[in-house]
Each structure stands twice: as structure tokens, then as C-alpha cells.
Write an enzyme that holds these catalytic residues in place. Sequence first.
Site, PDB file in Angstrom:
ATOM      1  N   CYS A   6       0.666  -1.223   0.112  1.00  0.00           N
ATOM      2  CA  CYS A   6      -0.037   0.234  -0.315  1.00  0.00           C
ATOM      3  C   CYS A   6       0.569   1.406  -0.024  1.00  0.00           C
ATOM      4  O   CYS A   6       2.608   1.012   0.295  1.00  0.00           O
ATOM      5  CB  CYS A   6      -0.923   0.313   0.980  1.00  0.00           C
ATOM      6  SG  CYS A   6      -2.320   1.053   0.810  1.00  0.00           S
ATOM      7  N   ASP A 123      -5.771  -3.959  11.414  1.00  0.00           N
ATOM      8  CA  ASP A 123      -4.844  -2.901  11.712  1.00  0.00           C
ATOM      9  C   ASP A 123      -4.384  -2.516  12.866  1.00  0.00           C
ATOM     10  O   ASP A 123      -5.786  -3.409  13.888  1.00  0.00           O
ATOM     11  CB  ASP A 123      -4.812  -1.763  10.688  1.00  0.00           C
ATOM     12  CG  ASP A 123      -3.130  -1.090  10.404  1.00  0.00           C
ATOM     13  OD1 ASP A 123      -2.394  -1.492  10.658  1.00  0.00           O
ATOM     14  OD2 ASP A 123      -3.874  -0.072   9.839  1.00  0.00           O
TER      15      ASP A 123
END
Length: 206
Positions: A6, A123
Site C-alpha cells: 500500500c 490493523d
Amino acid sequence: MKVKICGITNAEDALFCEALGADLLGFIFYNKSKRFIDYNSAGEIIKRLSPVTGKVGVFVNEPAEKINEIAGMLKLNFVQLHGDETPEEVSKINHPVIKSFRVKEGFDFSLLESYGSARALLDSFNIDQFGGTGKSFRWEVIPENLRQSIILAGGVSASNIGYIYSTIKPYAVDLSSSLEKSPGRKDRSKVHEFFNVLKSLKEQEK
């Protein structure tokens, strides 16, 4: 186990990560992120990528109508929602969804079920950031029945991918800051190292 990288901000990094084996590349459309990229720039990069590489657009608390419009325009394979989106809002998205959850002590994993078919990304929790902290949470708290379906993010790197690969065994891992030399710029030696370690782990299984 798939690999998502990412925070892609330039074509050079995108093509390099793709060539080394990234399955998905993420573009962050949240303008408060250090890794922000505008729609037009992302679109130019996407045009240069292989059709088999997954293109993921990362949005934070944007209206479903806008997300659908951008996802269609850029031909995204996945929409990643990294804010406080409700199950009702997620249901309005007309594209495959990755829903991010920031895990802290006492997190209720049953919450994942309310988001239907959305793929869960786990996360670490940070009160000041929606993601990209580079810090991990206690992965051992992830219920075993969920591990093989989730995307694991937060502090994933070459140094711990062996443990993740052998013990957590997630559907995918998501990396960003651990592969950077500065926010939005990948460090080629770190990317190489990560994929070399992963390749070695896969070969050991044969």
C-alpha cells in the site's frame, strides 16, 4: 498468502513491486495521509499495471456515491474503507470491499460478521491515525477461525513474516511503511528482502 503493498505514489515503485510479486497495490485517496495520491495520478499508474495485479483504492469516510464513481472510473478491483464506515454504508458500495478494523485491547471480533461479504483487514489502533502507523498489535488475539480469511496489516515486515506465515496464516498481508525509505517512496532493498524471505518460506514448504 497474498501480498498487498500500500501507499503507492509513483509508477516506478508500482512496477517494481509488481515485478517482485505483489498481488495487490494500494492507492491512498485520503488527503491527510502522508501517502496520498490524487485520482488522476493513480489512474495513470494503473494503466501501466498488469491486468492480473489487484488495484485497491483506499478511502476514509467518503460518501458511497463518490467511492463508486471513482472505483468505476479507475477500474479498481477493490475498495478499501479505512474509516468509521457502518455496515449500511458498506452495503452501498458496488465493488468488492476490504473493510479495515483498528484493533486495540478488548476489540470485539464479532463486529466483522456485521459487514457481510467485505474482506476484513486488521490493523493496529492509533487514536491519531487511520492507518500506516507501522506498529503491530498482538496478533495472537485474532480468533483462529478468522485468521485464514483476514488481511493482516500493521508492522508486517521481513523480520516477522516467518511467524505470520507459519503461525497466523492470514489470507493476505498488507505492507507500507516497513518497505519505505520515506513516506510514499519504497526502498528497493527492503522490498527485495521481504520477497526473498517470503520465497524462502514457500520453498521450505515444498
